[in-house]
Write a protein that holds these residues in place. Structure first.
Motif, short mmCIF file in Angstrom:
data_model
loop_
_atom_site.label_atom_id
_atom_site.label_comp_id
_atom_site.label_asym_id
_atom_site.label_seq_id
_atom_site.Cartn_x
_atom_site.Cartn_y
_atom_site.Cartn_z
N PRO A 38 -6.55 -62.28 0.99
CA PRO A 38 -5.61 -62.00 -0.10
C PRO A 38 -4.31 -62.79 0.08
N LEU A 39 -3.82 -63.31 -1.02
CA LEU A 39 -2.62 -64.13 -0.99
C LEU A 39 -1.73 -63.72 -2.15
N TYR A 40 -0.46 -63.45 -1.86
CA TYR A 40 0.52 -63.04 -2.86
C TYR A 40 1.70 -64.00 -2.81
N VAL A 41 2.14 -64.44 -3.97
CA VAL A 41 3.31 -65.31 -4.08
C VAL A 41 4.38 -64.53 -4.83
N LEU A 42 5.56 -64.43 -4.23
CA LEU A 42 6.66 -63.68 -4.83
C LEU A 42 7.59 -64.63 -5.57
N THR A 43 7.99 -64.25 -6.77
CA THR A 43 8.83 -65.11 -7.60
C THR A 43 10.03 -64.34 -8.15
N SER A 44 11.01 -65.12 -8.60
CA SER A 44 12.18 -64.56 -9.27
C SER A 44 12.56 -65.47 -10.42
N GLY A 45 13.57 -65.08 -11.16
CA GLY A 45 14.05 -65.88 -12.27
C GLY A 45 14.70 -67.19 -11.86
N VAL A 46 15.00 -67.33 -10.58
CA VAL A 46 15.60 -68.59 -10.10
C VAL A 46 14.61 -69.43 -9.31
N THR A 47 13.36 -68.99 -9.20
CA THR A 47 12.32 -69.83 -8.60
C THR A 47 12.15 -71.05 -9.51
N PHE A 48 12.22 -72.25 -8.93
CA PHE A 48 12.28 -73.45 -9.77
C PHE A 48 11.51 -74.61 -9.14
N SER A 49 10.99 -75.47 -9.98
CA SER A 49 10.43 -76.77 -9.65
C SER A 49 9.28 -76.69 -8.65
N ALA A 50 9.47 -77.20 -7.44
CA ALA A 50 8.38 -77.27 -6.46
C ALA A 50 7.87 -75.88 -6.10
N ALA A 51 8.76 -74.90 -6.00
CA ALA A 51 8.33 -73.53 -5.70
C ALA A 51 7.49 -72.97 -6.84
N GLU A 52 7.84 -73.33 -8.07
CA GLU A 52 7.04 -72.92 -9.23
C GLU A 52 5.66 -73.57 -9.17
N GLU A 53 5.63 -74.84 -8.78
CA GLU A 53 4.34 -75.53 -8.70
C GLU A 53 3.43 -74.85 -7.70
#
Length: 135
Positions: A38-53
């Protein structure tokens, strides 16, 4: 995070109409994490560019569950030119195209599989992982 060589993304560049593919490495030094854990990626409204990719490339083939907020939406690499002391021109020079979705997250962000406030995302992901293990 994958068991075998996997196509993650293609960058379509304006200049020369070039297509540059990005794949996982065929060999890694040491043990692989594997494609089934299992793999989970945590995001926020300021996650941008390479982290979004990273989030999008793992989400689209179903490899990871994205938990948190919709990301900021920056998928297209840009170049900038100073055209006046108080004015800069920024133009996209390429666009990312995911091999699964055929599109990207530009302007709309990566939509989480489990939406919640960014501050709550670690606890929500941990609860999801524990529930999966408990089965």
């Amino acid at each position: 995070m994958f068991d075998g060589r996997t196509h993650l993304n293609t960058l379509h560049r304006r200049e020369g109409d070039r297509h540059e593919q990005f794949w996982t490495l065929p060999h890694v030094p040491g043990p692989r994490f594997g494609g089934t854990k299992p793999l989970y990626v945590l995001t926020s409204g300021v996650t941008f560019s390479a982290a979004e990719e990273l989030a999008y490339d793992l989400q689209q083939p179903g490899r990871a569950v994205v938990v948190g907020e919709r990301t900021a939406g920056g998928a297209h690499p840009c170049d900038s030119w100073q055209v006046h002391p108080h004015l800069e021109l920024t133009v996209p020079i390429a666009r990312a195209v995911n091999p699964v979705s055929g599109t990207n997250w530009e302007g709309m962000g990566v939509l989480p599989d489990i939406p919640c406030a960014a501050a709550d995302a670690p606890g929500v992901a941990l609860a999801q992982a524990r529930a999966r293990i408990a089965g």
